[in-house]
Design a protein around this motif. Structure first.
Motif, PDB file in Angstrom:
ATOM      1  N   ARG A  38      41.032  30.361  71.029  1.00  0.00           N
ATOM      2  CA  ARG A  38      41.275  29.121  70.309  1.00  0.00           C
ATOM      3  C   ARG A  38      42.723  28.707  70.465  1.00  0.00           C
ATOM      4  O   ARG A  38      43.600  29.543  70.684  1.00  0.00           O
ATOM      5  N   GLN A  39      42.919  27.410  70.336  1.00  0.00           N
ATOM      6  CA  GLN A  39      44.273  26.865  70.416  1.00  0.00           C
ATOM      7  C   GLN A  39      44.441  25.790  69.364  1.00  0.00           C
ATOM      8  O   GLN A  39      43.748  24.764  69.398  1.00  0.00           O
ATOM      9  N   ALA A  40      45.338  26.044  68.435  1.00  0.00           N
ATOM     10  CA  ALA A  40      45.670  25.072  67.395  1.00  0.00           C
ATOM     11  C   ALA A  40      46.825  24.209  67.885  1.00  0.00           C
ATOM     12  O   ALA A  40      47.600  24.626  68.751  1.00  0.00           O
ATOM     13  N   PRO A  41      46.976  23.013  67.319  1.00  0.00           N
ATOM     14  CA  PRO A  41      48.074  22.132  67.740  1.00  0.00           C
ATOM     15  C   PRO A  41      49.436  22.806  67.612  1.00  0.00           C
ATOM     16  O   PRO A  41      49.753  23.394  66.583  1.00  0.00           O
ATOM     17  N   ARG A  45      47.335  29.454  73.034  1.00  0.00           N
ATOM     18  CA  ARG A  45      45.943  29.879  73.012  1.00  0.00           C
ATOM     19  C   ARG A  45      45.897  31.370  72.702  1.00  0.00           C
ATOM     20  O   ARG A  45      46.674  32.159  73.256  1.00  0.00           O
ATOM     21  N   GLU A  46      44.971  31.754  71.820  1.00  0.00           N
ATOM     22  CA  GLU A  46      44.870  33.146  71.415  1.00  0.00           C
ATOM     23  C   GLU A  46      43.432  33.631  71.501  1.00  0.00           C
ATOM     24  O   GLU A  46      42.485  32.863  71.325  1.00  0.00           O
ATOM     25  N   LEU A  47      43.300  34.935  71.752  1.00  0.00           N
ATOM     26  CA  LEU A  47      41.981  35.540  71.789  1.00  0.00           C
ATOM     27  C   LEU A  47      41.418  35.636  70.381  1.00  0.00           C
ATOM     28  O   LEU A  47      42.090  36.098  69.461  1.00  0.00           O
ATOM     29  N   GLU A  88      43.059  27.453  58.373  1.00  0.00           N
ATOM     30  CA  GLU A  88      43.828  27.980  59.505  1.00  0.00           C
ATOM     31  C   GLU A  88      42.957  28.354  60.705  1.00  0.00           C
ATOM     32  O   GLU A  88      43.485  28.704  61.761  1.00  0.00           O
ATOM     33  N   ASP A  89      41.642  28.272  60.563  1.00  0.00           N
ATOM     34  CA  ASP A  89      40.755  28.464  61.713  1.00  0.00           C
ATOM     35  C   ASP A  89      40.597  27.186  62.528  1.00  0.00           C
ATOM     36  O   ASP A  89      39.977  27.196  63.602  1.00  0.00           O
ATOM     37  N   THR A  90      41.155  26.096  62.028  1.00  0.00           N
ATOM     38  CA  THR A  90      41.072  24.815  62.736  1.00  0.00           C
ATOM     39  C   THR A  90      41.749  24.914  64.096  1.00  0.00           C
ATOM     40  O   THR A  90      42.918  25.307  64.188  1.00  0.00           O
ATOM     41  N   GLY A 111      35.344  27.201  79.601  1.00  0.00           N
ATOM     42  CA  GLY A 111      34.651  26.017  79.156  1.00  0.00           C
ATOM     43  C   GLY A 111      35.637  24.908  78.840  1.00  0.00           C
ATOM     44  O   GLY A 111      36.854  25.095  78.896  1.00  0.00           O
ATOM     45  N   GLN A 112      35.106  23.743  78.454  1.00  0.00           N
ATOM     46  CA  GLN A 112      35.951  22.573  78.214  1.00  0.00           C
ATOM     47  C   GLN A 112      36.525  22.550  76.804  1.00  0.00           C
ATOM     48  O   GLN A 112      37.434  21.767  76.532  1.00  0.00           O
ATOM     49  N   GLY A 113      36.008  23.394  75.942  1.00  0.00           N
ATOM     50  CA  GLY A 113      36.508  23.473  74.572  1.00  0.00           C
ATOM     51  C   GLY A 113      35.667  22.663  73.604  1.00  0.00           C
ATOM     52  O   GLY A 113      35.084  21.633  73.961  1.00  0.00           O
ATOM     53  N   THR A 114      35.617  23.138  72.372  1.00  0.00           N
ATOM     54  CA  THR A 114      34.918  22.428  71.307  1.00  0.00           C
ATOM     55  C   THR A 114      35.785  22.481  70.047  1.00  0.00           C
ATOM     56  O   THR A 114      36.346  23.530  69.711  1.00  0.00           O
ATOM     57  N   GLN A 115      35.910  21.350  69.379  1.00  0.00           N
ATOM     58  CA  GLN A 115      36.799  21.243  68.222  1.00  0.00           C
ATOM     59  C   GLN A 115      36.128  21.810  66.973  1.00  0.00           C
ATOM     60  O   GLN A 115      34.976  21.468  66.665  1.00  0.00           O
ATOM     61  N   VAL A 116      36.844  22.651  66.280  1.00  0.00           N
ATOM     62  CA  VAL A 116      36.429  23.141  64.961  1.00  0.00           C
ATOM     63  C   VAL A 116      37.489  22.726  63.957  1.00  0.00           C
ATOM     64  O   VAL A 116      38.665  23.051  64.124  1.00  0.00           O
ATOM     65  N   THR A 117      37.065  21.990  62.940  1.00  0.00           N
ATOM     66  CA  THR A 117      37.977  21.528  61.901  1.00  0.00           C
ATOM     67  C   THR A 117      37.474  22.011  60.552  1.00  0.00           C
ATOM     68  O   THR A 117      36.325  21.744  60.189  1.00  0.00           O
ATOM     69  N   VAL A 118      38.324  22.725  59.841  1.00  0.00           N
ATOM     70  CA  VAL A 118      37.975  23.252  58.519  1.00  0.00           C
ATOM     71  C   VAL A 118      38.832  22.519  57.499  1.00  0.00           C
ATOM     72  O   VAL A 118      40.052  22.704  57.440  1.00  0.00           O
TER      73      VAL A 118
END
Length: 120
Positions: A38-41, A45-47, A88-90, A111-118
């Motif tokens: 995942r990569q937050a703004p 990028r982190e595992l 913080e998982d966003t 993959g192209q990535g998928t947004q997760v917003t909490v």
């Protein structure tokens, strides 16, 4: 050509759950390790979690006990079940896989990535 396609992201309230899927397709010979990052703004990028072809798993400390990675080898698909989500998982979540194909020795695909917003 090998492709990884993620799905399942979206907006969820704190404490909620989401299940991400990542399906590999193409002229695949073998799929070895797979993982979710995942990569937050503004962050690197982190595992998040990884899983070997034999099913051995590892997790980032921040998600251990809340997230579960699994795979269905018959479907060439890896999953990430995310429970007790926190703001913080966003992030944008990416899957990757070490895959060999009919045309290429083992390589790492993303993959192209998928947004997760909490958020409430």
């Amino acid at each position: 050509q090998v492709q990884l396609v993620e799905s399942g992201g979206g907006l969820v309230q704190p404490g909620g759950s989401l299940r991400l899927s990542c399906a590999a397709s193409g002229s695949i010979s073998s799929i070895y390790a797979m993982g979710w990052y995942r990569q937050a703004p503004g962050k690197q990028r982190e595992l998040v979690a990884g899983i070997t072809s034999g099913g051995r798993t590892n997790y980032a400390g921040s998600v251990k006990g809340r997230f579960t990675i699994s795979r269905d080898n018959a479907k060439n698909t890896v999953y990430l079940q995310m429970n007790s989500l926190k703001p913080e998982d966003t992030a944008v979540y990416y899957c990757n896989g070490d895959i060999s194909s009919l045309l290429r020795a083992m390589a790492t695909y993303w993959g192209q990535g998928t947004q997760v917003t909490v958020s409430s």
